[in-house]
Design a protein around this motif. Structure first.
Motif, PDB file in Angstrom:
ATOM      1  N   UNK A   1       0.822  -1.206   0.000  1.00 38.89           N
ATOM      2  CA  UNK A   1       0.000   0.000   0.000  1.00 38.89           C
ATOM      3  C   UNK A   1       0.861   1.264   0.000  1.00 38.89           C
ATOM      4  N   UNK A   2       0.245   2.373  -0.382  1.00 37.18           N
ATOM      5  CA  UNK A   2       0.956   3.656  -0.426  1.00 37.18           C
ATOM      6  C   UNK A   2       1.436   4.037   0.977  1.00 37.18           C
ATOM      7  N   UNK A   3       0.549   3.982   1.931  1.00 34.54           N
ATOM      8  CA  UNK A   3       0.948   4.101   3.343  1.00 34.54           C
ATOM      9  C   UNK A   3       0.397   2.865   4.051  1.00 34.54           C
ATOM     10  N   UNK A   4       0.972   2.515   5.202  1.00 33.42           N
ATOM     11  CA  UNK A   4       0.581   1.253   5.839  1.00 33.42           C
ATOM     12  C   UNK A   4      -0.924   1.137   6.095  1.00 33.42           C
ATOM     13  N   UNK A   5      -1.430  -0.054   5.903  1.00 32.73           N
ATOM     14  CA  UNK A   5      -2.837  -0.369   6.166  1.00 32.73           C
ATOM     15  C   UNK A   5      -2.861  -1.312   7.359  1.00 32.73           C
ATOM     16  N   UNK A   6      -3.699  -1.039   8.322  1.00 31.72           N
ATOM     17  CA  UNK A   6      -3.746  -1.904   9.505  1.00 31.72           C
ATOM     18  C   UNK A   6      -4.240  -3.295   9.114  1.00 31.72           C
ATOM     19  N   UNK A   7      -3.714  -4.289   9.798  1.00 32.40           N
ATOM     20  CA  UNK A   7      -4.158  -5.665   9.558  1.00 32.40           C
ATOM     21  C   UNK A   7      -5.654  -5.775   9.859  1.00 32.40           C
ATOM     22  N   UNK A   8      -6.100  -5.009  10.865  1.00 35.62           N
ATOM     23  CA  UNK A   8      -7.517  -5.049  11.223  1.00 35.62           C
ATOM     24  C   UNK A   8      -8.415  -4.689  10.048  1.00 35.62           C
ATOM     25  N   UNK A   9      -7.990  -3.669   9.276  1.00 34.71           N
ATOM     26  CA  UNK A   9      -8.810  -3.251   8.135  1.00 34.71           C
ATOM     27  C   UNK A   9      -8.800  -4.313   7.047  1.00 34.71           C
ATOM     28  N   UNK A  10      -7.659  -4.970   6.865  1.00 31.55           N
ATOM     29  CA  UNK A  10      -7.591  -6.023   5.849  1.00 31.55           C
ATOM     30  C   UNK A  10      -8.449  -7.212   6.258  1.00 31.55           C
ATOM     31  N   UNK A  11      -8.477  -7.491   7.567  1.00 31.35           N
ATOM     32  CA  UNK A  11      -9.274  -8.624   8.050  1.00 31.35           C
ATOM     33  C   UNK A  11     -10.756  -8.277   8.045  1.00 31.35           C
ATOM     34  N   UNK A  12     -11.078  -7.016   8.342  1.00 29.66           N
ATOM     35  CA  UNK A  12     -12.486  -6.616   8.400  1.00 29.66           C
ATOM     36  C   UNK A  12     -13.232  -7.416   9.441  1.00 29.66           C
ATOM     37  N   UNK A  13     -14.379  -7.968   9.054  1.00 33.92           N
ATOM     38  CA  UNK A  13     -15.174  -8.756   9.996  1.00 33.92           C
ATOM     39  C   UNK A  13     -14.700 -10.205  10.036  1.00 33.92           C
ATOM     40  N   UNK A  14     -13.730 -10.548   9.219  1.00 34.18           N
ATOM     41  CA  UNK A  14     -13.290 -11.947   9.137  1.00 34.18           C
ATOM     42  C   UNK A  14     -12.372 -12.349  10.266  1.00 34.18           C
ATOM     43  N   UNK A  15     -12.787 -12.104  11.478  1.00 36.48           N
ATOM     44  CA  UNK A  15     -11.979 -12.487  12.635  1.00 36.48           C
ATOM     45  C   UNK A  15     -12.822 -13.368  13.558  1.00 36.48           C
ATOM     46  N   UNK A  16     -12.156 -14.022  14.494  1.00 37.50           N
ATOM     47  CA  UNK A  16     -12.863 -14.878  15.456  1.00 37.50           C
ATOM     48  C   UNK A  16     -13.615 -15.979  14.717  1.00 37.50           C
ATOM     49  N   UNK A  17     -14.902 -16.110  15.023  1.00 33.42           N
ATOM     50  CA  UNK A  17     -15.701 -17.169  14.407  1.00 33.42           C
ATOM     51  C   UNK A  17     -15.835 -16.990  12.905  1.00 33.42           C
ATOM     52  N   UNK A  18     -15.623 -15.760  12.423  1.00 33.09           N
ATOM     53  CA  UNK A  18     -15.796 -15.503  10.992  1.00 33.09           C
ATOM     54  C   UNK A  18     -14.492 -15.669  10.228  1.00 33.09           C
ATOM     55  N   UNK A  19     -13.414 -15.972  10.933  1.00 30.59           N
ATOM     56  CA  UNK A  19     -12.114 -16.062  10.270  1.00 30.59           C
ATOM     57  C   UNK A  19     -12.116 -17.219   9.271  1.00 30.59           C
ATOM     58  N   UNK A  20     -12.556 -18.366   9.712  1.00 27.14           N
ATOM     59  CA  UNK A  20     -12.574 -19.542   8.853  1.00 27.14           C
ATOM     60  C   UNK A  20     -13.815 -20.335   9.233  1.00 27.14           C
ATOM     61  N   UNK A  21     -14.906 -20.168   8.504  1.00 28.18           N
ATOM     62  CA  UNK A  21     -16.169 -20.780   8.932  1.00 28.18           C
ATOM     63  C   UNK A  21     -16.041 -22.296   9.084  1.00 28.18           C
ATOM     64  N   UNK A  22     -16.743 -22.821  10.064  1.00 28.11           N
ATOM     65  CA  UNK A  22     -16.692 -24.250  10.373  1.00 28.11           C
ATOM     66  C   UNK A  22     -17.996 -24.885   9.921  1.00 28.11           C
ATOM     67  N   UNK A  23     -17.881 -26.037   9.250  1.00 23.59           N
ATOM     68  CA  UNK A  23     -19.090 -26.768   8.870  1.00 23.59           C
ATOM     69  C   UNK A  23     -19.419 -27.767   9.974  1.00 23.59           C
ATOM     70  N   UNK A  24     -20.692 -27.818  10.319  1.00 21.52           N
ATOM     71  CA  UNK A  24     -21.113 -28.722  11.381  1.00 21.52           C
ATOM     72  C   UNK A  24     -22.226 -29.626  10.852  1.00 21.52           C
ATOM     73  N   UNK A  25     -22.255 -30.856  11.326  1.00 26.22           N
ATOM     74  CA  UNK A  25     -23.313 -31.777  10.922  1.00 26.22           C
ATOM     75  C   UNK A  25     -24.510 -31.575  11.841  1.00 26.22           C
ATOM     76  N   UNK A  26     -25.671 -32.117  11.448  1.00 23.91           N
ATOM     77  CA  UNK A  26     -26.854 -31.969  12.332  1.00 23.91           C
ATOM     78  C   UNK A  26     -26.622 -32.588  13.714  1.00 23.91           C
ATOM     79  N   UNK A  27     -25.684 -33.533  13.822  1.00 23.04           N
ATOM     80  CA  UNK A  27     -25.470 -34.189  15.110  1.00 23.04           C
ATOM     81  C   UNK A  27     -24.466 -33.436  15.992  1.00 23.04           C
ATOM     82  N   UNK A  28     -23.902 -32.347  15.491  1.00 21.80           N
ATOM     83  CA  UNK A  28     -22.853 -31.641  16.233  1.00 21.80           C
ATOM     84  C   UNK A  28     -23.235 -31.291  17.668  1.00 21.80           C
TER      85      UNK A  28
END
Lengths: 91, 1004
Positions: free
Chosen positions: B592-619
């Motif tokens: 980037x032209x000037x530094x961009x925070x990692x937070x902005x690049x991640x956006x809402x994709x953090x915590x549970x939204x970082x890598x969605x988990x697939x669950x079966x009905x029996x989970x």
């Protein structure tokens, strides 16, 4: 980040697509093919600087495969056409 | 000292009616709305702001913008702390806290300065040269070096702020809201085009915020106000202040970082508003009106606090109402610094002299002389001195080539030195877009050359530094962009400004030294402490490429990315290598032209939204039961179900024995399921599987192996014929998407004529695998209308009916070698089915089974797991599965590949079973296998193969393993050694069918 004009859906973000490598690779007749023929079918690609005919799939969209003529230097997409169509002339 | 001793009594764009309290290095100060942290520090007389990266030299504020190379601070405290922030771009808010980087114990008394005294020992490439030996030592050195280096600290707590991403489409994105950008926005906006105008500052106007100028016959800022009012009224125009166009990617895709609340106290910011927003803009057209960055001049000790870019001094006076010094010297090689002379005079700063590198008469110098300001023409500042602040400068006349001094030196007292080495267009985004730069010898800078994308540069970004030209070019570019985007709306007259006559610049890349051969401290990169001597040394050591020199000397590799220093660096390199500047070329401009925070690049994709988990009905049941999970693709599957106080080993043993002796229940819902219909469905199966499918009767199941066209195993699974032209294919859990995509690719690209329809039904069905000798009894207890007897549901059949009152498909298949039913029910019944079966099975000793037990059970039977026992280099013959390859079929995927010379040679690695001599020892998976008795001393030791699967078998009460071994199928009974880090384990090659080799049990 390319903007790829899917022949079915129109222009969409590159992230919706998956690249499938060079297009128009002919699968040789298996019985007649020599090891060399088969190796070229499996592994040998032209890797040109400039105009490249390749195939993509709209993986997160209509899931259709199609052909793309893309310039590997400028990333300009010169043409998109369906799998059943021949390489366009005069690009 | 009075509060804000350097604050001017009037003028500037600050709100004197309000005070903002802030803390710097623990001391409390006051500023005003409209201040940056840098301007507020200068107003309070804080000249020493930071210590430099390598030599810990005192540094002050050298610029007023994104190009700052010295005044880096750690902003805020705790979880919200931000490292390496430019004080020049931090808008002041009430309660702001900041601290200097890179000093201990404090910025005044920094012990790290010892490295400055030792600078002769720390030349370019010092770290590469010194810390090469011993090689292991780097692990220690690196930590020490990093601690000494001048970077901020990342917070260790989770980020409490929220970040958003937003996608936008625009007819025209304009980067930069100065005169050219505003003129472009007006011209395009009036045509009705959808325009986004982004500027990194809190206020639009660019240099007009601090330059004395007129537009359309009125003060320029009035024109800015009117323009903004008009733009705000246009429904298709969006103004984005505090928004940096950070990256320019292919097909006119640009990212814009909007700092939504950074200018507010974290406690005053509205809670519903994100801290920052990352815009992803797809623009039909782009106008780059990014302005220009002033270059410093390269002379001895040019890094002292009090030495400032001339334009920045003007900005501090006129925009922030700060007097940047008491007594000033101006050192320039071009006309632009004379505007600063005027601003300094207005602000009451005494001017000792203007040092102009140009020898001839210029109108600007004449005007100064008329006002009684001394101008030393053909002179240069050759040295500066002072401790923590500038005290005096040494000046001397230059010779005609500007490579040597032509006379005696004299000293001038001053506490402010304003320098201007000319201006470099901000071509970062243009270059990122793929455009080629051209060198403009007249201005001594790189300008945009040939474009590659739909963009236009305008104004100073194009090398046009005159206001009238900026306005004209901005207008023209905006209108042309709108026209190109298809807008025929009205043209309007471009804004006008009086043209300025400018005298040419005199290139001066490095001021000559008064003495030969000394390693003078003439800094080209102020952030990374790179001197002209370092560049010269690199050139002497053979560095010619600017990219290599950059990495070797670290010039341009700091947080500022060399915005002020890069051109000086490559000009000096060109001089040292006797090349021309355009031939040396520039380093690559990367986003980037000037530094961009990692937070902005991640956006809402953090915590549970970082890598969605697939669950079966029996989970929910697994979770309530306390299962330990493992990831399988995006799925999370129970690995085992620990009992109270039970570890993995004991739990897996219990689960395995339940299946062998009673009954177990496994959640197999993750198995890939593909519904296949159509006239040519069987043809598809014949082509993608190695075996034949024409003979499969309705209601029967068959195991199949899929290859790629190179002959290597790709996937396996059971496919069932449900109807005349209707099949259900199952795939491995982790490969379901890949197999589905594979079939689609062949159908769409190679076999266009086949009448076949595929539907992924993986998640439509929940699958409970009931396995064990008592499975039938559990089904009966749960209640079923299906005949589950040996005759009614033979092995490898499917029956439809009900289980526990739920519509079900009952597959009589077995992955464990025991009597087994895979019960498929619509997904919404999955949990109910599971709970009913567990309750019904209680009387028969049912246990839930995790994937680890499943793997043990299948390994006892010698069943492979694709991707575990295979790795993409393994054929069916290598697996001993030649029986499944139907060579009589005319073709199938992989058939020709299997005949390739390397695949038919002898000595390929083949899958075999391994039994250790000591049944209690389990060979670690992945262990290398060598010949028994092979000497491990004579390296390389020939490897025979490796272990793919290895477990403790509770049924056999001993360890079992599977391995790929060279010519393994012909080595039955041969002893080998598995190599462990500290010992070897002797084992004997045998069959991999360890348990019930006759396959009696699976019929129940």
């Amino acid at each position: 980040m390319l903007l790829i004009p899917c022949p079915w859906c129109g222009p969409r973000e590159e992230g919706e697509f998956a690249p499938g490598g060079e297009g128009h690779i002919r699968r040789p007749e298996p019985q007649a093919a020599s090891d060399q023929d088969w190796a070229e079918y499996l592994y040998y690609r032209t890797n040109p600087k400039g105009l490249h005919f390749e195939r993509w799939v709209h993986a997160a969209g209509c899931r259709r495969w199609f052909n793309v003529a893309r310039d590997t230097v400028t990333h300009e997409i010169r043409a998109v056409y369906k799998m059943s169509e021949n390489r366009p002339e005069g690009l | 000292m009075p509060p804000q001793p350097f604050r001017l009594p009037q003028g500037g764009r600050i709100d004197r009616s309000r005070s903002l309290a802030f803390t710097f290095n623990g001391r409390r100060y006051d500023g005003h709305p409209g201040d940056t942290l840098a301007s507020a520090l200068l107003a309070n007389g804080v000249a020493l702001v930071a210590r430099s990266f390598k030599y810990h030299r005192p540094r002050g504020v050298m610029s007023a913008g994104a190009e700052e190379a010295c005044a880096f601070v750690q902003l805020g405290e705790g979880a919200r702390s931000d490292p390496n922030c430019r004080a020049t771009q931090i808008e002041l808010f009430d309660g702001l806290t900041a601290a200097s980087l890179n000093c201990w114990p404090n910025v005044q008394l920094d012990f790290g300065v010892v490295s400055d005294r030792l600078h002769r020992l720390l030349p370019a490439g010092f770290y590469y040269k010194t810390f090469m030996w011993p090689r292991r030592g780097w692990l220690t050195y690196e930590k020490l070096i990093r601690r000494a280096a001048g970077l901020g600290r990342a917070p260790s707590e989770p980020d409490p702020d929220r970040y958003e991403k937003r996608f936008a489409h625009a007819d025209l994105l304009i980067a930069g809201g100065g005169p050219a950008g505003l003129a472009a926005a007006l011209a395009a906006g009036r045509t009705g085009a959808r325009v986004i105008l982004a500027d990194e500052n809190g206020e639009f106007g660019g240099q007009l915020l601090w330059r004395d100028a007129e537009i359309d016959g009125e003060p320029a800022l009035r024109w800015v106000e009117r323009s903004l009012a008009e733009l705000s009224s246009l429904p298709e125009v969006r103004l984005l202040p505090r928004s940096t166009v950070a990256g320019y990617y292919d097909h006119n895709f640009l990212t814009v970082l909007e700092r939504v609340t950074d200018h507010l106290s974290p406690f005053a910011a509205p809670t519903a508003t994100p801290r920052q927003r990352l815009w992803k803009v797809r623009a039909r057209q782009v106008v780059l009106a990014t302005g220009a960055i002033e270059r410093p001049l390269v002379f001895i000790n040019n890094d002292l606090p009090g030495i400032m870019l001339a334009g920045a001094a003007q900005a501090y006076i006129r925009r922030h109402a700060v007097r940047p010094g008491g007594r000033a010297v101006i050192f320039t090689n071009n006309d632009s610094a004379y505007e600063t002379v005027a601003a300094l005079s207005e602000a009451g700063v005494a001017i000792t002299a203007v040092i102009d590198a140009r020898a001839g008469d210029t109108a600007a110098a004449e005007a100064c002389l008329r006002r009684g300001i001394e101008v030393l023409r053909g002179h240069a500042v050759i040295d500066a001195s002072g401790g923590h602040a500038l005290r005096e400068v040494t000046v001397a006349p230059l010779d005609g080539s500007a490579t040597a001094l032509a006379g005696a030196a004299s000293t001038l007292r001053c506490d402010l030195l304003c320098v201007s080495g000319g201006w470099s267009p901000t071509v970062h985004l243009f270059s990122q877009s793929g455009g080629k730069l051209a060198f403009d010898a007249a201005s001594g800078c790189f300008i945009p050359g040939e474009s590659r994308q739909a963009e236009r540069s305008a104004g100073a970004a194009r090398g046009s530094f005159d206001l009238a030209a900026c306005l004209a070019e901005g207008h023209a570019a905006g209108l042309a962009a709108a026209r190109a985007a298809g807008f025929a709306g009205p043209d309007s007259p471009p804004p006008q400004a009086p043209a300025q006559a400018m005298s040419p610049i005199r290139p001066l890349w490095e001021v000559p030294s008064p003495h030969q051969g000394r390693r003078d401290r003439k800094f080209v990169d102020l952030q990374n402490d790179v001197t002209a001597a370092d560049i010269a040394l690199a050139a002497r050591e053979g560095y010619r490429s600017v990219e290599h020199t950059k990495r070797y000397t670290t010039a341009g590799m700091g947080v500022d990315q060399g915005k002020t220093g890069n051109l000086n660096t490559l000009a000096i390199l060109a001089g040292e290598t006797q090349g021309a500047i355009p031939a040396v070329g520039t380093t690559t401009f990367r986003p980037p032209y000037t530094p961009v925070t990692i937070g902005a690049l991640a956006g809402r994709g953090v915590g549970d939204f970082y890598d969605p988990v697939r669950k079966t009905p029996m989970s929910p049941w697994h979770e309530a039961r306390g299962a330990v999970f493992e990831p399988v693709g995006k799925w999370r599957r129970p690995l085992y179900y620990p009992g109270p106080g039970e570890g993995m080993e004991a739990a897996v043993r219990r689960e395995c024995l339940a299946v062998r002796n009673a009954v177990g229940l496994c959640d197999a819902s993750t198995l890939g399921k593909i519904d296949i219909k159509g006239r040519d469905a069987v043809t598809l199966l014949d082509r993608v599987y190695t075996n034949s499918w024409g003979s499969l009767a309705i209601g029967r199941c068959r195991y199949g192996l899929m290859l790629k066209d190179d002959g290597m195993v790709f996937d396996d699974g059971v496919t069932t014929r449900l109807g005349e032209r209707h099949y259900l294919m199952t795939t491995t859990s982790g490969h379901a998407e890949a197999v589905f995509g594979w079939l689609e690719e062949w159908l769409q690209c190679e076999w266009l004529g086949l009448d076949v329809y595929l539907t992924s039904v993986t998640t439509h069905w929940a699958t409970a695998m009931l396995a064990g000798p008592r499975a039938r009894e559990v089904l009966a207890a749960a209640g079923t209308d299906i005949d589950t007897s040996r005759a009614g549901s033979p092995y490898m059949t499917v029956r439809e009916g009900h289980v526990a009152g739920i519509p079900a498909r009952l597959f009589r298949v077995s992955f464990t070698g025991e009597l087994s039913f895979e019960i498929n029910v619509p997904a919404r019944y999955g949990l109910a089915l599971w709970e009913t079966l567990m309750a019904a099975g209680a009387a028969f000793g049912i246990e839930p089974i995790g994937t680890e037990a499943l793997h043990v059970l299948r390994a006892e039977k010698g069943y492979i797991v694709v991707g575990h026992d295979t790795d993409g280099t393994v054929t069916p013959y290598d697996l001993g599965m030649g029986w499944i390859v139907d060579q009589k079929k005319p073709d199938f995927i992989g058939k020709r590949g299997l005949r390739r010379s390397d695949l038919v040679r002898t000595g390929r690695r083949q899958l075999v079973g391994l039994l250790t001599d000591d049944p209690a020892q389990i060979i670690p998976e992945g262990s290398q296998i060598v010949r028994s008795g092979a000497s491990l001393a004579a390296t390389p030791v020939p490897m025979l193969g490796h272990v793919t699967s290895s477990y403790w078998s509770p049924a056999l009460q001993r360890s079992i393993a599977m391995a790929l071994i060279e010519g393994g199928q012909d080595r039955q009974g041969e002893a080998v050694e598995a190599v462990l880090p500290d010992r070897t384990l002797r084992a004997v090659i045998g069959t991999s069918r360890f348990y019930d080799p006759e396959g009696v049990r699976l019929h129940g």
